[in-house]
Design a protein around this motif. Structure first.
Motif, short mmCIF file in Angstrom:
data_model
loop_
_atom_site.label_atom_id
_atom_site.label_comp_id
_atom_site.label_asym_id
_atom_site.label_seq_id
_atom_site.Cartn_x
_atom_site.Cartn_y
_atom_site.Cartn_z
N UNK A 8 57.90 65.96 -84.77
CA UNK A 8 58.73 64.97 -84.11
C UNK A 8 58.79 65.18 -82.61
N UNK A 9 58.78 66.46 -82.18
CA UNK A 9 58.79 66.75 -80.75
C UNK A 9 57.52 66.27 -80.07
N UNK A 10 56.41 66.29 -80.80
CA UNK A 10 55.15 65.81 -80.21
C UNK A 10 55.24 64.32 -79.90
N UNK A 11 55.81 63.56 -80.83
CA UNK A 11 55.94 62.12 -80.60
C UNK A 11 56.90 61.84 -79.45
N UNK A 12 58.00 62.60 -79.40
CA UNK A 12 58.96 62.42 -78.31
C UNK A 12 58.34 62.82 -76.98
N UNK A 13 57.61 63.93 -76.97
CA UNK A 13 56.97 64.38 -75.73
C UNK A 13 55.86 63.46 -75.27
N UNK A 14 55.28 62.71 -76.20
CA UNK A 14 54.20 61.79 -75.82
C UNK A 14 54.69 60.71 -74.86
N UNK A 15 55.99 60.41 -74.88
CA UNK A 15 56.54 59.41 -73.95
C UNK A 15 56.28 59.82 -72.51
#
Length: 317
Positions: A248-255
């Motif tokens: 989930x952190x990867x998707x959030x960090x992708x922003x």
């Protein structure tokens, strides 16, 4: 497994309901009015009121929320206020870019986590472990966008080895596409990889204190063999949990990373939606990230049971 999935369903529904409320409320707490953004600063109040009525923004918030949730149950993600396109089509155009970035970053997280975890868990020397701990702490503490800027300067500006802006799809040209992915994926994976490495290291050091390790050493088994066959094998479950939690952190960090590297993914769409107050797009992206994170958590526990027979579904932490 089916009993486990059914048992997790109520908690998953509860998480999604709470997340949908947050996703609906957060964009509306920001200052400004989307109707003014659409009408322009020179619009009259009657024109703004007409737009609010057309978009349904004049209804009570509870009514707006119910209309949105009802649409989701019928497969309708809504329509962008400003672009006048369905949210599903907008996300579909950007999904491939974000998935490519997240998947490559996930592989890097596993590699970084294993390298750091095994290096830290295999060292008995206090100084060597202290250096590795300090290095991991720096990776965790430094924001991903600073890593991104540093990578751009070193590999893009000074050395000119890799492209630092734009993208090429992996299905279009795999060789060129991976070159565009290396820097953003590495910047995105460093901090989560360090977290996974720290979890694996902690578990390996704990395993080294077990009696079976001392018994193996007493029998003359080589330390490397003990690390590979016994310590690492019994500790890898923590790394699996760590990777699942970091998805989930990867998707959030992708922003942030997509904005730095000018990638045309969901992160860039989320940023533009915040700037233009396009509620319908932003709330679906937020809810989607939460859903993916929750599903990754469940999948992690299922994979963990296959790797470590001591763990049973419904009993894992």
């Amino acid at each position: 497994m089916m009993r486990y999935l059914v048992g997790r369903l109520p908690s998953l529904v509860l998480v999604l309901v709470a997340s949908s409320i947050v996703a609906f409320a957060l964009p509306r707490l920001a200052p400004g009015d989307v109707a003014v953004s659409i009408a322009g600063t020179d619009a009259t109040q009657p024109q703004i009121d007409a737009i609010r009525k057309q978009l349904g923004l004049n209804h009570a918030l509870t009514t707006q929320y119910w209309d949105w949730i009802s649409g989701l149950f019928h497969g309708d993600l809504g329509e962008s206020y400003l672009l006048h396109r369905s949210v599903a089509s907008l996300m579909g155009d950007r999904l491939e870019s974000t998935l490519e970035l997240a998947l490559v970053a996930l592989v890097m997280v596993m590699v970084i986590g294993l390298v750091l975890g095994i290096a830290g868990g295999s060292r008995r020397g206090r100084w060597a472990r202290a250096v590795l701990d300090m290095f991991s702490s720096l990776l965790i503490a430094i924001p991903s966008f600073l890593f991104a800027l540093a990578l751009i300067l070193v590999f893009g500006v000074f050395q000119r080895w890799l492209p630092v802006s734009g993208e090429v799809g992996l299905f279009e040209d795999p060789w060129i596409g991976i070159q565009y992915l290396l820097l953003p994926a590495f910047a995105l994976a460093l901090a989560p990889g360090a977290v996974v490495g720290r979890m694996l290291q902690t578990e390996m050091l704990k395993m080294r204190g077990e009696d079976f390790v001392d018994l193996a050493l007493a029998k003359g088994v080589a330390p490397r063999r003990i690390t590979r066959r016994h310590v690492l094998r019994n500790s890898v479950g923590s790394a699996v949990v760590g990777v699942g939690l970091q998805a989930g952190n990867l998707l959030a960090g992708a922003v942030v990373i997509e904005a730095v590297f000018s990638r045309n993914g969901l992160g860039q769409l989320a940023v533009s939606s915040v700037e233009t107050r396009d509620f319908t797009v932003l709330q679906v992206i937020i809810l989607g990230v939460v859903l993916v994170a929750a599903l990754c958590q469940i999948l992690t526990e299922i994979v963990l049971t296959a790797i470590d027979p001591r763990v049973r579904l419904g009993e894992s932490a």
